[in-house]
Design a protein around this motif. Structure first.
Motif, PDB file in Angstrom:
ATOM      1  N   PHE A  64      24.627  42.086  -9.705  1.00  0.00           N
ATOM      2  CA  PHE A  64      23.283  42.109  -9.126  1.00  0.00           C
ATOM      3  C   PHE A  64      23.014  40.752  -8.495  1.00  0.00           C
ATOM      4  O   PHE A  64      23.085  39.713  -9.158  1.00  0.00           O
ATOM      5  CB  PHE A  64      22.239  42.404 -10.201  1.00  0.00           C
ATOM      6  N   SER A  65      22.695  40.757  -7.205  1.00  0.00           N
ATOM      7  CA  SER A  65      22.416  39.516  -6.485  1.00  0.00           C
ATOM      8  C   SER A  65      20.968  39.437  -6.023  1.00  0.00           C
ATOM      9  O   SER A  65      20.625  38.592  -5.187  1.00  0.00           O
ATOM     10  CB  SER A  65      23.352  39.397  -5.272  1.00  0.00           C
ATOM     11  N   GLY A  66      20.128  40.302  -6.588  1.00  0.00           N
ATOM     12  CA  GLY A  66      18.745  40.386  -6.138  1.00  0.00           C
ATOM     13  C   GLY A  66      17.845  39.254  -6.576  1.00  0.00           C
ATOM     14  O   GLY A  66      16.730  39.117  -6.063  1.00  0.00           O
ATOM     15  N   HIS A  67      18.285  38.446  -7.523  1.00  0.00           N
ATOM     16  CA  HIS A  67      17.435  37.321  -7.944  1.00  0.00           C
ATOM     17  C   HIS A  67      17.277  36.318  -6.811  1.00  0.00           C
ATOM     18  O   HIS A  67      16.207  35.719  -6.653  1.00  0.00           O
ATOM     19  CB  HIS A  67      18.039  36.636  -9.171  1.00  0.00           C
ATOM     20  N   GLY A  68      18.344  36.097  -6.059  1.00  0.00           N
ATOM     21  CA  GLY A  68      18.277  35.162  -4.950  1.00  0.00           C
ATOM     22  C   GLY A  68      18.382  33.712  -5.351  1.00  0.00           C
ATOM     23  O   GLY A  68      18.470  32.828  -4.491  1.00  0.00           O
ATOM     24  N   GLN A  69      18.371  33.425  -6.634  1.00  0.00           N
ATOM     25  CA  GLN A  69      18.471  32.057  -7.144  1.00  0.00           C
ATOM     26  C   GLN A  69      19.063  32.122  -8.533  1.00  0.00           C
ATOM     27  O   GLN A  69      18.945  33.132  -9.230  1.00  0.00           O
ATOM     28  CB  GLN A  69      17.089  31.391  -7.180  1.00  0.00           C
ATOM     29  N   GLU A  70      19.712  31.055  -8.962  1.00  0.00           N
ATOM     30  CA  GLU A  70      20.339  31.077 -10.283  1.00  0.00           C
ATOM     31  C   GLU A  70      19.289  31.082 -11.392  1.00  0.00           C
ATOM     32  O   GLU A  70      18.113  30.771 -11.178  1.00  0.00           O
ATOM     33  CB  GLU A  70      21.267  29.881 -10.465  1.00  0.00           C
ATOM     34  N   GLY A  71      19.742  31.421 -12.593  1.00  0.00           N
ATOM     35  CA  GLY A  71      18.866  31.450 -13.747  1.00  0.00           C
ATOM     36  C   GLY A  71      19.659  31.242 -15.019  1.00  0.00           C
ATOM     37  O   GLY A  71      20.885  31.081 -15.000  1.00  0.00           O
ATOM     38  N   TYR A  72      18.942  31.267 -16.129  1.00  0.00           N
ATOM     39  CA  TYR A  72      19.546  31.021 -17.437  1.00  0.00           C
ATOM     40  C   TYR A  72      19.105  32.037 -18.479  1.00  0.00           C
ATOM     41  O   TYR A  72      19.729  32.151 -19.545  1.00  0.00           O
ATOM     42  CB  TYR A  72      19.177  29.614 -17.930  1.00  0.00           C
ATOM     43  N   ALA A  73      18.038  32.768 -18.213  1.00  0.00           N
ATOM     44  CA  ALA A  73      17.469  33.679 -19.204  1.00  0.00           C
ATOM     45  C   ALA A  73      18.161  35.035 -19.134  1.00  0.00           C
ATOM     46  O   ALA A  73      18.294  35.622 -18.056  1.00  0.00           O
ATOM     47  CB  ALA A  73      15.965  33.838 -18.972  1.00  0.00           C
ATOM     48  N   MET A  74      18.585  35.543 -20.307  1.00  0.00           N
ATOM     49  CA  MET A  74      19.308  36.815 -20.345  1.00  0.00           C
ATOM     50  C   MET A  74      19.327  37.328 -21.773  1.00  0.00           C
ATOM     51  O   MET A  74      19.550  36.563 -22.716  1.00  0.00           O
ATOM     52  CB  MET A  74      20.732  36.622 -19.828  1.00  0.00           C
ATOM     53  N   ASP A  75      19.108  38.649 -21.955  1.00  0.00           N
ATOM     54  CA  ASP A  75      19.186  39.220 -23.301  1.00  0.00           C
ATOM     55  C   ASP A  75      19.417  40.718 -23.231  1.00  0.00           C
ATOM     56  O   ASP A  75      18.834  41.406 -22.387  1.00  0.00           O
ATOM     57  CB  ASP A  75      17.900  38.933 -24.096  1.00  0.00           C
ATOM     58  N   TRP A  76      20.299  41.208 -24.132  1.00  0.00           N
ATOM     59  CA  TRP A  76      20.515  42.645 -24.317  1.00  0.00           C
ATOM     60  C   TRP A  76      19.585  43.153 -25.409  1.00  0.00           C
ATOM     61  O   TRP A  76      19.369  42.483 -26.421  1.00  0.00           O
ATOM     62  CB  TRP A  76      21.959  42.923 -24.740  1.00  0.00           C
ATOM     63  N   SER A  77      19.073  44.347 -25.223  1.00  0.00           N
ATOM     64  CA  SER A  77      18.187  44.946 -26.218  1.00  0.00           C
ATOM     65  C   SER A  77      18.982  45.430 -27.424  1.00  0.00           C
ATOM     66  O   SER A  77      20.035  46.053 -27.285  1.00  0.00           O
ATOM     67  CB  SER A  77      17.422  46.122 -25.609  1.00  0.00           C
ATOM     68  N   LYS A  78      18.470  45.145 -28.625  1.00  0.00           N
ATOM     69  CA  LYS A  78      19.068  45.674 -29.851  1.00  0.00           C
ATOM     70  C   LYS A  78      18.549  47.068 -30.173  1.00  0.00           C
ATOM     71  O   LYS A  78      19.175  47.814 -30.931  1.00  0.00           O
ATOM     72  CB  LYS A  78      18.768  44.732 -31.022  1.00  0.00           C
ATOM     73  N   ALA A  79      17.408  47.421 -29.598  1.00  0.00           N
ATOM     74  CA  ALA A  79      16.785  48.711 -29.905  1.00  0.00           C
ATOM     75  C   ALA A  79      17.112  49.789 -28.881  1.00  0.00           C
ATOM     76  O   ALA A  79      16.974  50.979 -29.167  1.00  0.00           O
ATOM     77  CB  ALA A  79      15.256  48.545 -30.005  1.00  0.00           C
TER      78      ALA A  79
END
Length: 517
Positions: free
Chosen positions: A275-290
């Motif tokens: 996915f390249s839709g952010h257009g800028q780098e980032g650091y926040a990311m998480d998979w759902s446990k539920a």
């Protein structure tokens, strides 16, 4: 192989202790000498470029009884050394002087200073487990890959799996490193009859650990890496090129356990989704446990995107409505955390100093918000998986706080500690102890806290009066301080091996379990 010194990683917030006797309400710590050149325990590695290897922990080859081991290269605490003018005296006089001068005490970072005649010594009783390893490039993000070896494992030696992302000198030199760490033995020390979990293997100590690794090419430095809890072979990465990648590392992970069978699925180094839709780098990311397969990502341009799983296990894919990101923050989104129980609820924190609670069914407005959660940027979050209404946060102000979401308002954290001397870089609740949280800071410390502990007034009075030895100026909730790494970026509890913590820093990884965990 030494870590590359010419790598200067840019980052919004991911820029990049240890020893005393203790009761349940006292700190336990042990200090590492950063100038160590310790011997190596060569592990097995089948990827020459990554060149991961274990470093010798510097532990003694004999059982230590009530003494501090003199080892210039490893974990230590200040110890008074004989002065130079004693060198011409007899051996007996030197021994007497050593007895008088070699008084050990707890070293408190930021409070105590080292004298010219003092050095750091390792206290082997401070750890149940300690191993370190280095790589050819810094790995400033990693995740522990869940395995099928069982939950609640306490016996030694320990086996574990990890995935990490590199920060190489050139974008094309980066990779995802998949690791199997085995034969992680306990620290050699004196055992007592009450140490029931160690009694069966007390003679099988200090064996060389084994490291096997595989790698997957990754274009761009890896800002953040996460393994899906329900399908650990699915690994997501945030690239500093501004793209989010998802990989299927099933073949590479299986190869860590042995050669592939004829006709097995072939390994691929290509992401299964980008996915390249952010257009800028980032650091926040998480998979759902539920909700298996549900992913959220946040970028430095304050946008948050939701990845909805589509397809099936054999052909996973994701759907993203890139035109309607979650909007509300006014600055970079630094961290994201899914609720451990609610499928549609997640939390975010930002450089705008706020913490927000969202529902995936409403993109344009958060459900709860604390605008001034910290005095400076809020860097990291951790949602307690055992107590669903507790959220921990850490900020640039060096403070970490615990929030009760049932009363989520500014200036109302249920706990607020400003122990660290620099910005908080990582925070995580223990997956097995509902009141225990680990925190790392840019002051090169990992601290472990137990929120259930309270001050023993009688004991504190005895300490202050000099009746007993202790530390009278540290919070009673502080259990342990681990030091020795430089530029610590991220820490994680092992979800299946209670008490084991892994930390990554600019100079490598540490795997440890403190004596009071």
């Amino acid at each position: 192989m030494q870590l590359a010194n010419n790598n200067k990683k840019k980052s919004s917030k991911r820029k990049g202790t240890n020893s005393s006797n203790s009761s349940n309400t006292k700190i336990r710590s042990s200090l590492t000498n950063n100038n160590s050149n310790g011997n190596s325990n060569n592990g097995n590695s089948n990827t020459s470029k990554t060149d991961l290897k274990f470093e010798d922990g510097g532990f003694p080859d004999i059982i230590v009884e009530d003494e501090v081991v003199n080892n210039d290269n490893e974990f230590a605490m200040p110890q008074k050394m004989p002065s130079a003018n004693n060198n011409n005296k007899s051996d007996n006089n030197n021994n007497d002087n050593n007895d008088n001068n070699n008084t050990t005490r707890v070293y408190r970072p930021g409070k105590d200073s080292m004298g010219e005649d003092e050095k750091l010594d390792f206290d082997p009783t401070a750890y149940k487990l300690y191993h370190s390893m280095t790589a050819s490039w810094p790995c400033l993000t990693f995740d522990i890959v869940r395995d099928r070896l069982g939950v609640g494992r306490k016996r030694f030696p320990v086996t574990m799996y990890m995935a990490a992302g590199t920060q190489a000198d050139k974008p094309e030199n980066n990779e995802i490193i998949l690791m199997k760490l085995s034969d992680l033995h306990k620290v050699q020390r004196e055992y007592d009859e009450e140490d029931e979990e160690d009694s069966d293997d007390a003679d099988d100590l200090d064996e060389d650990p084994i490291l096997i690794s595989k790698s997957i090419k990754h274009i761009g430095g890896v800002n953040r890496l996460r393994s899906m809890p329900q399908s650990p072979n699915i690994i997501s990465t945030w690239s500093d090129t501004g793209a989010v990648h998802i990989y299927d590392a099933e073949v590479q992970l299986k190869s860590l356990d042995g050669p592939a069978l004829p006709g097995s699925k072939q390994a691929s180094e290509m992401p299964i989704y980008t996915f390249s839709g952010h257009g800028q780098e980032g650091y926040a990311m998480d998979w759902s446990k539920a909700h298996p397969g549900r992913l959220i990502t946040g970028d430095c341009n304050r946008n948050i995107h939701l990845f909805e799983p589509v397809g099936n296990a054999n052909a996973p894919s994701w759907s993203i409505n890139s035109s309607t990101p979650f909007s509300g923050h006014t600055a970079s989104v630094e961290d994201l955390q899914w609720s451990p129980t609610e499928k549609t609820v997640f939390a975010s924190c930002s450089m705008d100093r706020s913490i927000r609670i969202w529902d995936t069914r409403q993109h344009d407005k958060s459900q709860l918000v604390v605008q001034e959660a910290h005095d400076q940027d809020v860097n990291v979050l951790s949602w307690n998986s055992l107590v669903g209404f507790l959220l921990a946060s850490g900020g640039d102000d060096g403070a970490f706080k615990v929030w009760d979401l049932r009363n989520f308002k500014a200036d109302t954290p249920v706990a607020h500690f400003k122990y660290h001397l620099a910005p908080i870089t990582s925070v995580e609740w223990s997956p097995t102890e509902d009141s225990v949280v680990a925190v790392s800071g840019a002051d090169d410390q990992v601290s472990i806290w137990d929120m259930s502990l309270e001050e023993d007034r009688e004991e504190q009075g005895m300490i202050q009066s000099g009746q007993i030895e202790g530390i009278d100026d540290l919070p009673p909730q502080l259990l342990f301080v681990h030091q020795g790494q430089r530029d610590i970026k991220e820490i994680h509890f092992h979800p299946q091996v209670p008490g084991v913590i892994v930390s990554t820093a600019g100079d490598g990884f540490n795997v440890f379990r403190s004596c009071n965990m």
